[in-house]
Design an enzyme around this catalytic site. Structure first.
Site, PDB file in Angstrom:
ATOM      1  CE  LYS A 199      -4.069   2.046   0.723  1.00  0.00           C
ATOM      2  NZ  LYS A 199      -3.862   2.636  -0.616  1.00  0.00           N
ATOM      3  CD  GLN A 218       3.351   4.597   2.295  1.00  0.00           C
ATOM      4  OE1 GLN A 218       3.879   5.476   1.646  1.00  0.00           O
ATOM      5  NE2 GLN A 218       2.254   4.802   2.996  1.00  0.00           N
ATOM      6  CE  LYS A 272       4.363   7.490   5.822  1.00  0.00           C
ATOM      7  NZ  LYS A 272       4.216   8.610   4.904  1.00  0.00           N
ATOM      8  CE  LYS A 292       4.681   7.512  -2.485  1.00  0.00           C
ATOM      9  NZ  LYS A 292       3.852   8.065  -1.401  1.00  0.00           N
ATOM     10  N   GLY A 337      -3.151   8.234  -3.880  1.00  0.00           N
ATOM     11  CA  GLY A 337      -2.606   9.493  -4.388  1.00  0.00           C
ATOM     12  C   GLY A 337      -1.300   9.863  -3.697  1.00  0.00           C
ATOM     13  CG  ASP A 338       2.978  11.011  -2.939  1.00  0.00           C
ATOM     14  OD1 ASP A 338       2.872  11.062  -1.709  1.00  0.00           O
ATOM     15  OD2 ASP A 338       4.012  11.401  -3.536  1.00  0.00           O
ATOM     16  CB  THR A 392      -2.320  13.367   4.944  1.00  0.00           C
ATOM     17  OG1 THR A 392      -2.690  12.222   4.181  1.00  0.00           O
ATOM     18  CG2 THR A 392      -0.851  13.285   5.272  1.00  0.00           C
TER      19      THR A 392
END
Ligand code: NDP
Length: 498
Positions: free
Chosen positions: A142, A163, A166, A178, A217-218, A261
């Site tokens: 993810k 990630q 996290k 990612k 998204g990013d 976020t």
């Protein structure tokens, strides 16, 4: 000069210095050490010593650097994590023997692919697509998709590596990954963005799935891009599943994901401040960026009683002494997709300054970097400290350089590292996955309350992990250790599978 410093340190702090554990010193001693380092050497040298302090994990870091040349961001991320995991390696020789540390720094899978598309003039364009599937020990991969010209394999791997920890910290069953492309959505028409996203997903679809890998998204990937990618995936697979998060509310998205976020960052920092008898109330705050994370960090910080006086984009920053007008920012950024320099047309008393770095010269109590990696260097960190800022929460991924983190920590600042402080986005993405699996939707308040609880728990868990390993108050170490231990236990239980 270095020899003189080493000699004096060795005399003053024999046992500590022998083991080079500067991160385990009490704050007071660290401050003396760092002052000393500033006077007689450079911060870089001290960090270099920290790297050299690795014993059990030194071969792991050496192998990463040798095997992945020319990947500075990846080296930076791995170094920062391994430095704080040394005591974990000493406590768990069985994990060392099982190669957990050697395996966790190597992605399970890296996919690089060509993304051809046709622009509005009929010209064929070629971009490069990436998906790094880093670790699936505790759940499907993810992590977001970044669309930005700076994207390369080093940045993908640093983000994918971060990630893992996290996602583990959220307490939810999600592995680390990612992806992205060097495609720049800025200045492209909707048609061009759609054709790129369709081409990108045509290849990516072969590698992802609701139980395999769930991108989100990013930077550069918002609701529009997720929509185009989801549409193409559905067409290719003929199935409606939660393969992407950040979806629109009408087609499987979760309420509060957009805000998650930025809100989560403020919930985390508020919990940290409360633990020190403090809060956002009455604080002056500077937030870099004006994208998804920054916008909702500003919204929540303001709701919690703070005054945000500055925001930025990659062109420059605005200072508004009366407090940022978020409605104006949302119109400029989300509706017009324009530059932040336009803000002065809405608020004539505000001042626009070109260039990004200057934002950290603004006097504030709290700094929330929410734009991009390495945006606060040692010089900016020192200016923040000199101006009285003692609270820093990372909204972006790795926005502070190692030198900046060292300066914040040595000055006793309350420093919330990204992998904990900005985990609210991926946590809510995991809640979106749960809702998709149940084919059910929670209300905004239900999701927001869960997000709040998750962020408070992350703070508690990482504080405890830091204290358990004798590093009370060091949230960087706490986040790395707490995030790592859960993944390590899972990898150990699953054998040498990956
Ligand atoms: P957006 O694309 O929505 O916004 C990014 C913002 O940062 C924009 O204001 C952009 O300015 C600015 N920016 C980008 N590159 C630079 C640069 N080199 N120098 C200065 N400013 C820059 O992205 P997000 O808000 O989603 O992401 C911001 C950060 O937060 C990233 O590090 C991301 O990885 C991280 N993050 C995001 C999550 C999410 O849920 N979205 C979750 C966890 C982390 P401009 O418009 O001029 O490009």
């Amino acid at each position: 000069m270095l020899q003189k410093r080493e000699l004096i340190l060795a005399i003053i702090f024999p046992s500590c210095y022998t083991f080079h554990r500067t991160d385990q010193f009490p704050n007071r001693i660290r401050t003396i050490l760092f002052d000393f380092a500033k006077e007689y050497g450079s911060m870089k040298e001290l960090q270099q010593e920290n790297k050299e302090c690795l014993t059990v994990l030194k071969p792991v870091l050496d192998a990463v650097i040798k095997r992945n040349p020319n990947e500075p961001e990846f080296h930076q991320a791995v170094t920062e994590v391994l430095e704080t995991l040394e005591p974990v390696a000493e406590k768990h020789p069985e994990w060392v023997a099982a190669g957990i540390f050697d395996r966790i720094v190597e992605p399970e899978r890296q996919i690089i692919f060509r993304v051809p598309w046709v622009d509005d003039k009929g010209k064929v364009q070629v971009n490069r697509g990436f998906r790094v599937q880093f670790n699936s020990a505790i759940g499907p991969y993810k992590g977001g998709i970044r669309l930005h010209p700076s994207v390369n394999i080093s940045i993908m791997k640093f983000l994918g590596f971060e990630q893992i920890f996290k996602n583990s910290l959220t307490g939810l069953p999600i592995g680390g990954g990612k992806g992205g492309s060097d495609f720049d959505p800025k200045g492209k028409s909707d048609g061009e963005v759609m054709r790129f996203c369709q081409s990108f997903m045509t290849e990516l679809a072969k590698h992802i799935g609701a139980d395999t890998d769930v991108p989100a998204g990013d930077i550069g990937t918002g609701a529009r891009e997720i929509g185009y990618m989801f549409g193409q995936y559905k067409r290719l697979r003929n199935e409606f599943t939660g393969v992407l998060t950040g979806k629109g509310l009408e087609w499987g998205g979760s309420l509060a994901r957009t805000q998650a976020t930025g809100y989560g960052l403020c919930y985390f920092m508020e919990a940290a401040m409360n633990d020190h008898g403090d809060s956002f109330k009455g604080k002056t705050v500077v937030v870099s960026g004006s994208g998804n994370v920054a916008t909702y960090a500003v919204e929540k910080a303001t709701q919690l009683g703070a005054k945000v006086v500055a925001m930025s984009d990659s062109g420059g920053y605005v200072y508004d002494a009366e407090g940022i007008d978020l409605k104006a920012i949302k119109e400029i950024k989300e509706v017009k997709r324009a530059r932040i320099s336009e803000y002065v047309n809405y608020r004539p008393n505000a001042v626009y300054t070109p260039g990004c770095k200057g934002i950290w010269t603004i006097k504030c109590d709290v700094a929330l970097p929410c734009a991009t990696q390495n945006e606060i260097d040692g010089e900016s960190a020192q200016i923040l400290i000199d101006n009285g800022c003692r609270i820093v929460g990372e909204g972006a991924n790795m926005p502070s350089t190692p030198e900046a983190i060292a300066i914040f920590q040595s000055n006793g600042a309350l420093f919330g590292p990204a992998k904990a402080a900005n985990a609210g986005g991926v946590a809510t993405s995991a809640l979106e996955m749960s809702q998709n699996s149940m084919r059910y939707s929670w209300t905004f308040d239900e999701v927001d309350n869960k997000l709040h609880d998750i962020m408070v728990n992350i703070y508690k868990n990482i504080s405890k992990a830091a204290a358990d390993y004798g590093m009370k108050g060091n949230l960087v170490a706490g986040a790395n250790i707490a995030g790592f231990e859960k993944v390590a236990k899972a990898m150990y239980a699953q054998g040498i599978a990956y």
